[in-house]
Design a protein around this motif. Structure first.
Motif, PDB file in Angstrom:
ATOM      1  N   GLU A  20       0.163  -1.759  -6.588  1.00  0.00           N
ATOM      2  CA  GLU A  20       0.066  -2.033  -5.508  1.00  0.00           C
ATOM      3  C   GLU A  20      -0.311  -3.542  -5.768  1.00  0.00           C
ATOM      4  O   GLU A  20       0.325  -4.777  -5.396  1.00  0.00           O
ATOM      5  N   LYS A  21      -1.235  -3.326  -6.624  1.00  0.00           N
ATOM      6  CA  LYS A  21      -2.167  -4.718  -7.111  1.00  0.00           C
ATOM      7  C   LYS A  21      -0.980  -6.307  -7.646  1.00  0.00           C
ATOM      8  O   LYS A  21      -0.744  -6.940  -6.847  1.00  0.00           O
ATOM      9  N   MET A  22      -0.102  -5.300  -8.416  1.00  0.00           N
ATOM     10  CA  MET A  22       0.865  -5.714  -9.038  1.00  0.00           C
ATOM     11  C   MET A  22       2.203  -6.390  -8.525  1.00  0.00           C
ATOM     12  O   MET A  22       1.915  -7.313  -8.084  1.00  0.00           O
ATOM     13  N   PHE A  23       2.492  -5.798  -7.238  1.00  0.00           N
ATOM     14  CA  PHE A  23       3.019  -5.849  -6.195  1.00  0.00           C
ATOM     15  C   PHE A  23       2.536  -7.564  -5.318  1.00  0.00           C
ATOM     16  O   PHE A  23       3.308  -8.533  -4.857  1.00  0.00           O
ATOM     17  N   ARG A  24       1.209  -6.785  -5.319  1.00  0.00           N
ATOM     18  CA  ARG A  24       0.796  -8.122  -3.980  1.00  0.00           C
ATOM     19  C   ARG A  24       0.292  -9.308  -4.803  1.00  0.00           C
ATOM     20  O   ARG A  24       0.383 -10.408  -4.402  1.00  0.00           O
ATOM     21  N   ALA A  61       0.689  -0.670   0.173  1.00  0.00           N
ATOM     22  CA  ALA A  61      -0.323   0.220  -0.191  1.00  0.00           C
ATOM     23  C   ALA A  61       1.226   1.534  -0.341  1.00  0.00           C
ATOM     24  O   ALA A  61       0.436   2.106  -0.984  1.00  0.00           O
ATOM     25  N   GLY A  62       2.128   1.185   0.522  1.00  0.00           N
ATOM     26  CA  GLY A  62       2.711   2.444   1.240  1.00  0.00           C
ATOM     27  C   GLY A  62       3.582   2.357  -0.569  1.00  0.00           C
ATOM     28  O   GLY A  62       3.762   3.389  -1.351  1.00  0.00           O
ATOM     29  N   LEU A  63       3.800   1.541  -1.716  1.00  0.00           N
ATOM     30  CA  LEU A  63       4.359   1.317  -2.353  1.00  0.00           C
ATOM     31  C   LEU A  63       3.656   2.399  -3.217  1.00  0.00           C
ATOM     32  O   LEU A  63       3.828   2.810  -4.280  1.00  0.00           O
ATOM     33  N   LEU A 106       3.035   5.733  -2.795  1.00  0.00           N
ATOM     34  CA  LEU A 106       4.930   6.765  -3.328  1.00  0.00           C
ATOM     35  C   LEU A 106       4.686   6.408  -4.947  1.00  0.00           C
ATOM     36  O   LEU A 106       5.412   7.527  -4.936  1.00  0.00           O
ATOM     37  N   LEU A 107       4.786   5.351  -5.573  1.00  0.00           N
ATOM     38  CA  LEU A 107       4.100   5.576  -7.005  1.00  0.00           C
ATOM     39  C   LEU A 107       2.875   6.382  -7.549  1.00  0.00           C
ATOM     40  O   LEU A 107       2.756   5.838  -8.806  1.00  0.00           O
ATOM     41  N   ALA A 108       1.901   7.109  -6.742  1.00  0.00           N
ATOM     42  CA  ALA A 108       0.570   7.041  -6.355  1.00  0.00           C
ATOM     43  C   ALA A 108       0.452   7.082  -8.922  1.00  0.00           C
ATOM     44  O   ALA A 108      -0.056   7.353  -9.240  1.00  0.00           O
TER      45      ALA A 108
END
Length: 157
Positions: free
Chosen positions: A60-64, A35-37, A40-42
């Motif tokens: 966020e979804k891609m990282f999850r 979520a923080g990522l 940060l990259l919003a």
């Protein structure tokens, strides 16, 4: 307050502020704070091995969806960013950077080892006195054992 004593909106020098964003990215990934990522990259586009992913929620979804997270809620990694070269255009409020990344991982059954290495190419802009990511391009050129890091292992290069 006179003009000479007024604090700028961001008291951190631009090079340092950009460097701090680069470091913050590594901390967030290693903390498993997706979520923080996303925050940060919003306002950025993130390009890894596929098509660019744009916007905080999508990033966020891609990282999850991509990274394996363990009982301690982290991917058990440390991203080491080195050889950071930053070029700032103060007048335009833009910056670019190039850096190397080495990803280390350790688990109880996996000794500490490098699992990936590559380069980051980033673009930044200053909005309302604060620096933000506009683009992060990741090019991984060295791949080790990522079977305990990625849900879908990248092909060996």
């Amino acid at each position: 307050m006179s003009a000479s004593t007024r604090m700028p909106a961001d008291p951190v020098p631009s090079h340092r502020a950009v460097e701090n964003l680069i470091a913050r990215y590594a901390e967030l990934v290693d903390d498993g704070d997706f979520a923080g990522l996303g925050a940060l990259l919003a306002g950025a586009a993130f390009t890894g091995s596929g098509e660019p992913v744009i916007g905080g929620d999508a990033i966020e979804k891609m990282f999850r969806d991509t990274l394996i997270v363990y009982a301690d809620c982290t991917p058990r990694t440390q991203h080491v960013t080195t050889n950071v070269a930053i070029e700032v255009d103060e007048q335009a409020g833009t910056a670019v950077s190039r850096s190397y990344v080495t990803v280390l991982q350790a688990l109880p059954e996996l000794p500490l080892q490098p699992i990936a290495g590559g380069r980051y190419h980033d673009r930044f802009e200053r909005r309302d006195g604060q620096w933000h990511f506009v683009e992060r391009r990741v090019r991984i050129t060295l791949v080790g054992d990522v079977s305990r890091h990625l849900r879908r292992a990248a092909p060996q290069r």
